[in-house]
Enzyme design. Structure first.
Site, PDB file in Angstrom:
ATOM      1  N   ARG A 219      68.614  86.750  58.567  1.00  5.12           N
ATOM      2  CA  ARG A 219      69.375  85.655  59.183  1.00  5.12           C
ATOM      3  C   ARG A 219      70.668  86.126  59.859  1.00  5.12           C
ATOM      4  O   ARG A 219      71.592  85.337  60.071  1.00  5.12           O
ATOM      5  CB  ARG A 219      69.673  84.540  58.179  1.00  5.12           C
ATOM      6  CG  ARG A 219      68.441  83.859  57.631  1.00  5.12           C
ATOM      7  CD  ARG A 219      68.797  82.590  56.875  1.00  5.12           C
ATOM      8  NE  ARG A 219      67.580  81.925  56.416  1.00  5.12           N
ATOM      9  CZ  ARG A 219      67.062  82.068  55.198  1.00  5.12           C
ATOM     10  NH1 ARG A 219      67.650  82.885  54.325  1.00  5.12           N
ATOM     11  NH2 ARG A 219      65.976  81.423  54.845  1.00  5.12           N
TER      12      ARG A 219
ATOM     13  N   LYS B 241      73.640  86.847  74.664  1.00  2.00           N
ATOM     14  CA  LYS B 241      72.257  86.387  74.824  1.00  2.00           C
ATOM     15  C   LYS B 241      71.315  87.503  74.373  1.00  2.00           C
ATOM     16  O   LYS B 241      71.392  88.626  74.886  1.00  2.00           O
ATOM     17  CB  LYS B 241      71.959  86.026  76.279  1.00  2.00           C
ATOM     18  CG  LYS B 241      72.477  84.675  76.715  1.00  2.00           C
ATOM     19  CD  LYS B 241      71.971  84.379  78.125  1.00  2.00           C
ATOM     20  CE  LYS B 241      72.363  82.997  78.583  1.00  2.00           C
ATOM     21  NZ  LYS B 241      71.836  82.715  79.941  1.00  2.00           N
TER      22      LYS B 241
ATOM     23  N   GLU C  81      73.913  92.666  90.028  1.00  2.00           N
ATOM     24  CA  GLU C  81      74.685  91.734  89.201  1.00  2.00           C
ATOM     25  C   GLU C  81      76.166  91.763  89.577  1.00  2.00           C
ATOM     26  O   GLU C  81      76.857  90.742  89.502  1.00  2.00           O
ATOM     27  CB  GLU C  81      74.508  92.075  87.717  1.00  2.00           C
ATOM     28  CG  GLU C  81      73.127  91.775  87.152  1.00  2.00           C
ATOM     29  CD  GLU C  81      72.918  90.294  86.840  1.00  2.00           C
ATOM     30  OE1 GLU C  81      73.858  89.495  87.002  1.00  2.00           O
ATOM     31  OE2 GLU C  81      71.783  89.955  86.446  1.00  2.00           O
TER      32      GLU C  81
ATOM     33  N   LYS D  55      82.677  87.584  83.403  1.00  2.00           N
ATOM     34  CA  LYS D  55      81.684  87.068  82.463  1.00  2.00           C
ATOM     35  C   LYS D  55      82.351  86.611  81.176  1.00  2.00           C
ATOM     36  O   LYS D  55      81.991  85.565  80.616  1.00  2.00           O
ATOM     37  CB  LYS D  55      80.616  88.118  82.163  1.00  2.00           C
ATOM     38  CG  LYS D  55      79.479  87.547  81.311  1.00  2.00           C
ATOM     39  CD  LYS D  55      78.213  88.371  81.371  1.00  2.00           C
ATOM     40  CE  LYS D  55      77.069  87.647  80.663  1.00  2.00           C
ATOM     41  NZ  LYS D  55      75.802  88.386  80.709  1.00  2.00           N
TER      42      LYS D  55
ATOM     43  N   GLU E 174      75.894  77.908  77.107  1.00  9.95           N
ATOM     44  CA  GLU E 174      75.356  77.452  78.378  1.00  9.95           C
ATOM     45  C   GLU E 174      75.156  75.934  78.451  1.00  9.95           C
ATOM     46  O   GLU E 174      74.125  75.441  78.896  1.00  9.95           O
ATOM     47  CB  GLU E 174      74.043  78.176  78.697  1.00  9.95           C
ATOM     48  CG  GLU E 174      73.735  78.260  80.184  1.00  9.95           C
ATOM     49  CD  GLU E 174      72.576  79.193  80.500  1.00  9.95           C
ATOM     50  OE1 GLU E 174      71.612  78.722  81.101  1.00  9.95           O
ATOM     51  OE2 GLU E 174      72.655  80.385  80.146  1.00  9.95           O
TER      52      GLU E 174
ATOM     53  N   ARG F  62      78.596  78.085  82.038  1.00 13.17           N
ATOM     54  CA  ARG F  62      77.896  79.368  81.947  1.00 13.17           C
ATOM     55  C   ARG F  62      76.666  79.416  82.848  1.00 13.17           C
ATOM     56  O   ARG F  62      76.174  80.488  83.185  1.00 13.17           O
ATOM     57  CB  ARG F  62      77.511  79.661  80.490  1.00 13.17           C
ATOM     58  CG  ARG F  62      76.916  81.047  80.313  1.00 13.17           C
ATOM     59  CD  ARG F  62      76.839  81.490  78.867  1.00 13.17           C
ATOM     60  NE  ARG F  62      76.227  82.811  78.776  1.00 13.17           N
ATOM     61  CZ  ARG F  62      76.218  83.565  77.683  1.00 13.17           C
ATOM     62  NH1 ARG F  62      76.789  83.139  76.578  1.00 13.17           N
ATOM     63  NH2 ARG F  62      75.642  84.753  77.693  1.00 13.17           N
TER      64      ARG F  62
ATOM     65  N   ASN G  39      73.724  82.302  86.186  1.00 16.23           N
ATOM     66  CA  ASN G  39      72.308  82.379  86.542  1.00 16.23           C
ATOM     67  C   ASN G  39      72.081  82.428  88.052  1.00 16.23           C
ATOM     68  O   ASN G  39      70.931  82.389  88.504  1.00 16.23           O
ATOM     69  CB  ASN G  39      71.561  81.172  85.964  1.00 16.23           C
ATOM     70  CG  ASN G  39      71.513  81.190  84.455  1.00 16.23           C
ATOM     71  OD1 ASN G  39      71.306  82.229  83.852  1.00 16.23           O
ATOM     72  ND2 ASN G  39      71.725  80.036  83.832  1.00 16.23           N
TER      73      ASN G  39
ATOM     74  N   HIS H  24      69.004  84.088  89.643  1.00 16.31           N
ATOM     75  CA  HIS H  24      68.034  84.412  88.602  1.00 16.31           C
ATOM     76  C   HIS H  24      66.779  83.549  88.626  1.00 16.31           C
ATOM     77  O   HIS H  24      65.730  83.979  88.139  1.00 16.31           O
ATOM     78  CB  HIS H  24      68.695  84.324  87.224  1.00 16.31           C
ATOM     79  CG  HIS H  24      69.603  85.476  86.931  1.00 16.31           C
ATOM     80  ND1 HIS H  24      70.690  85.789  87.713  1.00 16.31           N
ATOM     81  CD2 HIS H  24      69.585  86.409  85.932  1.00 16.31           C
ATOM     82  CE1 HIS H  24      71.290  86.857  87.219  1.00 16.31           C
ATOM     83  NE2 HIS H  24      70.642  87.252  86.148  1.00 16.31           N
TER      84      HIS H  24
ATOM     85  N   HIS I 159      63.442  85.700  88.361  1.00 14.91           N
ATOM     86  CA  HIS I 159      62.486  85.674  87.249  1.00 14.91           C
ATOM     87  C   HIS I 159      61.063  85.424  87.746  1.00 14.91           C
ATOM     88  O   HIS I 159      60.101  85.968  87.193  1.00 14.91           O
ATOM     89  CB  HIS I 159      62.894  84.602  86.236  1.00 14.91           C
ATOM     90  CG  HIS I 159      64.098  84.988  85.427  1.00 14.91           C
ATOM     91  ND1 HIS I 159      64.823  84.088  84.684  1.00 14.91           N
ATOM     92  CD2 HIS I 159      64.707  86.197  85.239  1.00 14.91           C
ATOM     93  CE1 HIS I 159      65.818  84.720  84.075  1.00 14.91           C
ATOM     94  NE2 HIS I 159      65.771  85.997  84.399  1.00 14.91           N
TER      95      HIS I 159
ATOM     96  N   HIS J 190      65.232  94.496  86.855  1.00 14.64           N
ATOM     97  CA  HIS J 190      65.919  93.208  86.853  1.00 14.64           C
ATOM     98  C   HIS J 190      66.964  93.088  87.961  1.00 14.64           C
ATOM     99  O   HIS J 190      67.037  92.077  88.662  1.00 14.64           O
ATOM    100  CB  HIS J 190      66.568  92.968  85.487  1.00 14.64           C
ATOM    101  CG  HIS J 190      67.273  91.658  85.379  1.00 14.64           C
ATOM    102  ND1 HIS J 190      66.613  90.443  85.468  1.00 14.64           N
ATOM    103  CD2 HIS J 190      68.584  91.348  85.201  1.00 14.64           C
ATOM    104  CE1 HIS J 190      67.476  89.457  85.339  1.00 14.64           C
ATOM    105  NE2 HIS J 190      68.681  89.977  85.179  1.00 14.64           N
TER     106      HIS J 190
END
Length: 362
Positions: free
Chosen positions: A121, A143, A185, A227, A237, A241, A245, A248, A252, A265
Site C-alpha cells: 500500500r 503520475k 515536452e 510543471k 488533475e 493540471r 496534456n 497528448h 497517445h 513518447h
C-alpha cells in the site's frame, strides 16, 4: 546545482538538477528514515551503464540495494512485468520503509513508481531519471502507471516521490534521438505557460540541441519549475493540471496506432503539439503566424511533425479511449497564444479530422 521545490504540503519534495549529484544523493539517503533494504529498478539500456555506480553510492549511504533490470521499452509498462517486480520485492524482504529507486527513463519511472505506490500500500519512492524526457516530464508530478492493451497509462495512481535527482552527467551517453525526444515536452512548457521560455528556445536552438551545460540546466530547471507550479496547485488533475496534456491527446492515438514502437513518447507529443496548434488555428484561437512558429521550432529541433502508419479514422476512434475524455466528450487543450492555453470539449469532428489528416504521411 539548482533545486526546485514541489509544494504539496506534507508530500512536498525537492528536485535536484546539476552535474555530479552523488554527494547530494548520498546525503539524502543518510538523513531519510529508510529501512536498510532497497530495490533499484532499471532497464537493459541504463543498468549496464549506471546500475553498479548507483548501487555503490547507496551502499556507501547505508542501504543494501538490489538492482533489478527489466527489458528496455514501452512493453515493460505492463501488469505482467509489475507482477515480476512484486515477486522480487517480496523475495528481497522489502518492508514498508524500504525505498524503491527508479533509474532510467520514463518507462522505468512510471513502472517503478507504480510498484512503489501499490507494494504494501505504498513504500518510499525516489526518481533518478537518466533521459531528458523523463527529467522534464514523467519524473515530476507523481503520475505513475502501467499500460493496458486498450490504452496507455490506464492503470495507475498519483504517488509523489520523496525526491528527484537529475544528474545531467548521465545524459552524456544519450543517443541524439533521445535528446530530441525530450525537447518535445520542453517546447510544450513554453507554449502552455511561458512565452519568454518559448522565445529562448527559438533564439538558442544550437546550444539547446548540443545540451550546452548552461542552456541544458536552464531549460530543464525552467521546465521543472513550470510543471511544479502547476502540480502544486492541482496535484490530481481536477483543473489546471490538464494544461500539461497539451499535445497528448493526438500523441497517445499515434502511439497506439503505431504499436508504441515507431515513435517514442516525445516524438509523438511533438506531432500532437503541432496537431493541437492546428486545431487552435482552425478555430481562430491563434493566428496562422503563431501556428507556423510552433511548426518551425518543432522541425528545427529535429522532431517529427507528421506520422507514418496511422489513419484518421483509427486515430479519431482512439481519442475517445483517452483518460481525458469524459461522458463521450474529448477535453482538448488548445492554444490561445504562445504562452497560454484553454480547455475545450466542443471541438467539431471535422476540425479534428482535418488536423489529423495534416499530421499523417499518406
Amino acid at each position: 546545482m539548482r533545486e526546485v521545490r514541489v509544494e504539496l504540503g506534507e508530500k512536498s519534495y525537492s528536485i535536484y538538477i546539476g552535474y555530479g549529484l552523488e554527494g547530494e544523493l548520498r546525503s539524502f539517503v543518510q538523513t531519510a528514515s529508510f529501512s536498510k533494504k532497497a530495490m533499484v529498478v532499471t532497464d537493459t539500456n541504463v543498468g549496464s551503464l549506471y546500475g553498479a555506480k548507483i548501487q555503490t553510492i547507496l551502499r556507501e549511504a547505508g542501504l543494501e540495494a538490489a538492482v533489478v533490470t527489466v527489458p528496455a521499452g514501452e512493453s515493460s509498462k505492463s501488469l505482467a512485468v509489475a507482477e515480476d517486480l512484486y515477486t522480487k520485492a517480496i523475495e528481497l524482504g522489502l518492508d514498508r520503509k524500504s525505498p524503491i529507486f527508479a533509474l532510467g527513463g520514463g518507462v522505468v519511472g512510471d513502472l517503478a513508481g507504480f510498484i512503489a505506490a501499490t507494494y504494501m500500500r505504498g513504500v518510499p519512492f525516489v526518481q533518478l531519471p537518466t533521459s531528458l524526457l523523463a527529467q522534464v516530464d514523467s519524473s515530476v508530478g507523481g503520475k505513475v502507471a502501467v499500460n493496458h492493451k486498450l490504452g496507455k497509462n490506464l492503470i495507475g495512481a498519483f504517488y509523489q516521490p520523496k525526491a528527484v535527482f537529475m544528474d545531467l552527467e548521465l545524459m552524456k551517453t544519450l543517443p541524439k534521438r533521445e535528446v530530441y525526444t525530450g525537447l518535445g515536452e520542453i517546447i510544450k512548457y513554453g507554449i502552455i505557460y511561458d512565452r519568454e521560455f518559448f522565445a529562448f528556445l527559438e533564439q538558442n536552438q544550437q546550444v539547446v540541441l548540443d545540451l550546452e551545460p548552461e542552456a541544458a540546466t536552464h531549460m530543464i530547471a525552467r521546465s521543472c519549475e513550470i510543471k511544479a507550479a502547476v502540480v502544486s496547485q492541482d496535484e490530481q488533475e481536477a483543473g489546471l493540471r490538464r494544461i500539461l496534456n497539451f499535445g497528448h491527446t493526438m500523441a497517445h492515438a499515434i502511439e497506439k496506432e503505431t504499436g508504441y514502437t515507431r515513435y517514442n513518447h516525445g516524438e509523438a507529443v511533438a506531432i500532437g503539439i503541432v496537431g493541437a496548434a492546428d486545431i487552435s488555428c482552425q478555430l481562430g484561437l491563434i493566428a496562422p503566424a503563431d501556428f507556423q512558429r510552433v511548426v518551425q521550432l518543432t522541425e528545427n529541433l529535429h522532431l517529427p511533425t507528421k506520422a507514418e502508419g496511422c489513419t484518421v479514422d483509427a486515430m479519431y476512434g482512439d481519442i475517445f479511449h483517452d483518460k481525458k475524455t469524459v461522458a463521450g466528450k474529448v477535453n482538448w487543450v488548445l492554444m490561445d497564444s504562445v504562452g497560454s492555453v484553454v480547455c475545450r470539449n466542443d471541438v467539431p469532428a471535422d476540425v479534428v479530422k482535418k488536423a489529423m489528416s495534416a499530421r499523417i504521411i499518406q
